[in-house]
Design a protein around this motif. Structure first.
Motif, PDB file in Angstrom:
ATOM      1  N   THR A 234      45.478  44.172  42.711  1.00  0.00           N
ATOM      2  CA  THR A 234      45.855  43.106  41.793  1.00  0.00           C
ATOM      3  C   THR A 234      44.648  42.605  41.031  1.00  0.00           C
ATOM      4  OG1 THR A 234      47.633  42.401  43.261  1.00  0.00           O
ATOM      5  CG2 THR A 234      46.994  40.874  41.566  1.00  0.00           C
ATOM      6  N   TRP A 235      43.875  41.741  41.626  1.00  0.00           N
ATOM      7  CA  TRP A 235      42.725  41.140  40.956  1.00  0.00           C
ATOM      8  C   TRP A 235      41.438  41.840  41.359  1.00  0.00           C
ATOM      9  CZ3 TRP A 235      44.813  38.465  37.389  1.00  0.00           C
ATOM     10  CH2 TRP A 235      46.008  37.786  37.627  1.00  0.00           C
TER      11      TRP A 235
ATOM     12  N   SER B 276      48.797  38.882  46.426  1.00  0.00           N
ATOM     13  CA  SER B 276      48.942  38.546  45.005  1.00  0.00           C
ATOM     14  C   SER B 276      49.823  39.528  44.257  1.00  0.00           C
ATOM     15  CB  SER B 276      47.559  38.492  44.342  1.00  0.00           C
ATOM     16  OG  SER B 276      46.779  37.477  44.922  1.00  0.00           O
TER      17      SER B 276
ATOM     18  N   ASP C 185      49.428  44.774  40.343  1.00  0.00           N
ATOM     19  CA  ASP C 185      49.343  44.763  38.884  1.00  0.00           C
ATOM     20  C   ASP C 185      48.633  46.034  38.452  1.00  0.00           C
ATOM     21  OD1 ASP C 185      48.873  44.375  36.199  1.00  0.00           O
ATOM     22  OD2 ASP C 185      48.276  42.292  36.423  1.00  0.00           O
TER      23      ASP C 185
ATOM     24  N   SER D   5      44.911  47.950  39.314  1.00  0.00           N
ATOM     25  CA  SER D   5      44.959  48.794  40.502  1.00  0.00           C
ATOM     26  C   SER D   5      44.885  50.287  40.225  1.00  0.00           C
ATOM     27  CB  SER D   5      46.232  48.499  41.289  1.00  0.00           C
ATOM     28  OG  SER D   5      47.370  48.837  40.524  1.00  0.00           O
TER      29      SER D   5
END
Length: 107
Positions: free
Chosen positions: A36-37, A64, A67, A71
């Protein structure tokens, strides 16, 4: 966290390389990376890989979510006999209890 099915709810993301084509017989693959982040590193078991659509589905939920923006290719696959090529790498066959190891060179 009050989410009763979190551990049973993985997610799916796409990848853009061909390496997973070699992993079709593997049954205990783990991914170590970003889903994700960019600051949120994670470790998750692979539930399935679709080499035709180039999608990997994770076994467990990610805090989270997933995304693809971050990723896609920012992970390392672990516990793959097919990928052992550097001294110190290993594969654990949990079904048989056998550890395969490419030992470090002895000087």
């Amino acid at each position: 966290m009050n989410d009763s099915d979190f551990l049973d709810r993985g997610g799916t993301f796409s990848y853009s390389f061909d390496r997973p084509d070699l992993w079709t017989q593997a049954t205990d693959i783990w991914l170590d990376g970003v889903f994700t982040w960019s600051w949120e590193w994670s470790y998750n078991k692979v539930a399935s890989i679709n080499t035709v659509t180039k999608h990997i589905t994770l076994r467990y939920g990610e805090v989270s979510g997933i995304d693809d923006q971050y990723s896609g290719n920012f992970f390392f696959a672990q516990n793959l006999l097919e990928e052992i090529d550097v001294p110190g790498e290993y594969f654990l066959d949990r079904a048989t209890g056998v550890l395969y190891l490419l030992p470090p060179a002895v000087f």
